[in-house]
Design an enzyme around this catalytic site. Structure first.
Site, short mmCIF file in Angstrom:
data_model
loop_
_atom_site.label_atom_id
_atom_site.label_comp_id
_atom_site.label_asym_id
_atom_site.label_seq_id
_atom_site.Cartn_x
_atom_site.Cartn_y
_atom_site.Cartn_z
N SER A 29 0.82 -1.21 0.00
CA SER A 29 0.00 0.00 0.00
C SER A 29 0.86 1.26 0.00
CB SER A 29 -0.95 0.01 1.20
OG SER A 29 -0.22 0.04 2.42
N TYR A 30 2.04 1.20 0.60
CA TYR A 30 2.92 2.37 0.63
C TYR A 30 3.49 2.67 -0.75
CZ TYR A 30 6.97 5.31 1.70
OH TYR A 30 7.90 6.32 1.71
N ALA A 31 4.19 1.70 -1.33
CA ALA A 31 4.76 1.92 -2.66
C ALA A 31 3.66 2.14 -3.69
CB ALA A 31 5.63 0.72 -3.05
#
Length: 250
Positions: A156-158
């Site tokens: 979800s971050y990248a």
């Protein structure tokens, strides 16, 4: 190259990388509009203000608190800065949120929050920058070197940072006629409080082992790159610059 008479708006500018960027631009003569999100950061903003009073007493600095996950809030920030400073020449967006979890454990609410902070806010900051930054200005967004690598748990971050590359390229074409350069900088894992909460000691050691000097990226590694893009780096636009000590590339 001087930034005398220029106004730089730095989101997330009261601590960590944002504060270091402010300290890089101040000696060049830039006036600084420094945003922060959380009320918890108000104390950091006060400390930074004292630092400026001691080190750069002639630099105009103002602080703004806002949650930038809505277009209305972003527009208000730009309006307030323009009212206080008269113009905006440089925008550096450093805000972001990390989440390290298996995808099977990520809730819809967490997904929405990640994309609101890392993607939606970046989009509307670029939109407001495109509408407000003066000719010859600069728009810079901090992303992540994970855009050049793939690993578990940071999906979800990248994934929420990845759209910013496309925003950057598109906006750079739209603003080329105004000589506004638009770029992203992708640091490696940075040695800030932003990094450590989700990492085990073993993971920290692994991240360090993948870069020069066996260390994490420092904010002082990244701030001079921002300074360069704001000065001599005008001809660089539409790029994602991976500044990570050799951590990864593509």
């Amino acid at each position: 190259m001087s930034l005398q008479g220029k106004v730089a708006l730095i989101t997330g500018g009261a601590k960590n990388l944002g504060a270091q960027i402010a300290l890089e631009l101040a000696p060049l003569g830039a006036s600084l509009a420094l945003h922060y999100n959380s009320p918890k950061t108000k104390e950091d903003a006060a400390k930074l203000q004292e630092t400026f009073k001691k080190q750069f007493p002639n630099t105009k600095v103002a602080f703004y608190a806002a949650d930038l996950t809505t277009e209305a809030a972003v527009n208000k920030l730009f309006q307030d800065v323009t009212k206080d400073f008269g113009q905006i020449d440089i925008v550096v967006n450093t805000i972001g949120m990390v989440l390290k979890k298996p995808i099977t454990e990520i809730s819809e609410a967490e997904y929405d929050k990640m994309f609101a902070i890392n993607s939606k806010a970046a989009f509307f900051i670029l939109k407001a920058g495109a509408a407000n930054v003066k000719e010859g200005g600069k728009l810079i967004t901090i992303v992540t070197s994970l855009l050049a690598a793939f690993t578990g748990y940071y999906t979800s971050y990248a994934g929420s940072k990845a759209p910013v590359e496309h925003f950057t390229r598109g906006v750079s074409k739209e603003l080329a006629g105004k000589r506004i350069s638009v770029n992203s900088i992708a640091p490696g894992p940075m040695d800030t409080p932003f990094f450590y909460p989700q990492e085990s000691p073993e993971a920290v050691a692994y991240h360090k082992s993948n870069a020069m000097e066996g260390r994490l990226t420092d904010v002082k590694d990244i701030a001079p790159i921002v300074k360069f893009l704001c000065t001599e780096g005008q001809w660089i636009t539409g790029q994602t610059i991976f500044a990570n000590g050799g951590y990864t590339t593509r």
